[in-house]
Design an enzyme around this catalytic site. Structure first.
Site, PDB file in Angstrom:
ATOM      1  N   SER A 285       0.836  -1.194   0.000  1.00 52.72           N
ATOM      2  CA  SER A 285       0.000   0.000   0.000  1.00 52.72           C
ATOM      3  C   SER A 285       0.879   1.255   0.000  1.00 52.72           C
ATOM      4  O   SER A 285       1.569   1.515  -0.977  1.00 52.72           O
ATOM      5  CB  SER A 285      -0.963  -0.035   1.188  1.00 52.72           C
ATOM      6  OG  SER A 285      -1.954   0.954   1.069  1.00 52.72           O
ATOM      7  N   SER A 286       0.890   2.033   1.070  1.00 53.27           N
ATOM      8  CA  SER A 286       1.752   3.216   1.109  1.00 53.27           C
ATOM      9  C   SER A 286       3.210   2.837   0.883  1.00 53.27           C
ATOM     10  O   SER A 286       3.962   3.570   0.228  1.00 53.27           O
ATOM     11  CB  SER A 286       1.607   3.929   2.460  1.00 53.27           C
ATOM     12  OG  SER A 286       2.442   5.062   2.525  1.00 53.27           O
TER      13      SER A 286
END
Length: 358
Positions: free
Chosen positions: A136-137
């Protein structure tokens, strides 16, 4: 009954001297105000490789360390693990400011590079074997580092990320922010435009970009599957690669491995029915990095069945009179754009969700 001293010491030594995740307070310039954690195995290789592992929004270095077991193989193969920990913006890494998206511009990307430089200097690590991965991030940051510091990283594996600079100017990188244009897949550029973002991040750079694996779930409702397709078009354009073939049920049932070029520089994995975010397959990542394999990343998993299919033409007829340019998307489930390709190109199916003018 008293325990003999020799037996007591034998029992205590493995506990006292076992390698563990340790915070490093002073690793150099830290414009992103990140925290650095490091895992250095007792069985450290001569000129060890480095893997930078980056957590998702809301996570931390210690959380990601416990989520995926890279440290047990580190004990065997002798590589070092760096776990950056974000401290702002819901613990999301900065993928939206000009500073982080520019070579030597500052912010989180430079902080992470300084962690790498510190580790190379302190432990004699091999500067040609620095790798990165994240979810994700952390996957978004993998793309950021590939674009801003291609001279630092040899390869990366991004799980449920988005193209380099997709969040540029968004005002934040957390999923709850008001500007969700990128995460919803509403930012569309041509492959050449996406590639230009990468090239402009490090003006004058003429070397190779890191080998990349990108993974995404078709049911991701946090970061749109469209971003995965844009991610593919961006990096294959930067690397000058064309789609070659699909391998179904690789490394797991329902996963499709997409080969570009000879598969040694870029691979994409589409996970059917998987949401946000795709679980990391540590063994495949280590093979891709060349730590357990040759660095080509065969992507096979135990018990998986593999069939290979070449690109097939899905459409050459016009829709609404519009024409898609070379490399543009031209089909796929839910796609509503142009399905006719500019001559001499044809619309070729990459997977059920993405067809491209090739």
């Amino acid at each position: 009954m008293a325990i003999p001293l020799v037996l007591l010491l034998a029992w205590l030594l493995p506990t006292v001297f076992a390698a563990s995740l340790t915070q490093v307070s002073n690793f150099g310039d830290n414009p992103g105000s990140l925290q650095m954690y490091i895992y250095v195995p007792n069985n450290l290789a001569s000129k060890p490789a480095i893997i930078v592992a980056m957590h998702p929004c809301g996570g931390s270095a210690t959380q990601y360390y416990g989520m995926y077991d890279y440290h047990t193989p580190a004990d065997q193969y002798g590589y070092i693990l760096i776990y950056p920990s974000a401290t702002r913006d819901l613990n999301c890494f900065d993928a939206d400011t000009a500073a982080s998206l520019t070579h030597n511009g500052g912010s989180d990307s430079l902080s992470i590079v300084n962690m790498v430089k510190y580790t190379i200097s302190k432990y004699g690590a091999d500067s040609s074997k620095v790798y990165m991965t994240g979810s994700s991030s952390g996957a978004i940051m993998t793309n950021v580092l590939a674009g801003t510091y291609p001279d630092v990283f040899a390869a990366g594996a991004a799980f449920s990320g988005m193209p380099f600079a997709c969040l540029s100017g968004a005002g934040g990188a957390d999923p709850a922010m008001s500007n969700q244009t990128c995460s919803r897949g509403q930012i569309n550029h041509t492959p050449q435009e996406w590639a230009a973002y990468v090239h402009n991040a490090y003006p004058g750079y003429t070397g190779q970009y890191p080998r990349l694996q990108v993974w995404h779930g078709t049911a991701d409702n946090v970061i749109s599957y469209t971003d995965f397709n844009q991610e593919i078009s961006q990096w294959t354009t930067v690397m000058g690669l064309s789609f070659t073939s699909n391998q179904t049920n690789t490394p797991l049932s329902g996963y499709t491995k997409m080969i570009y070029g000879d598969g040694s520089r870029f691979q994409a994995f589409s996970a059917s029915g998987v949401g946000h975010f795709v679980p990391t397959d540590v063994s495949v990542v280590l093979d891709w990095f060349g730590i357990t394999g040759g660095g080509g990343g065969n992507g096979g998993g135990s018990g998986s069945t593999t069939t290979t299919t070449s690109a097939t033409t899905t459409s050459t007829g016009p829709t609404g009179g519009c024409t898609a340019a070379h490399w543009d998307q031209c089909g796929g489930n839910g796609y509503t754009g142009c399905t006719s390709c500019a001559s001499p190109y044809t619309c070729q199916k990459v997977n059920d969700y993405y067809s491209q003018c090739l």
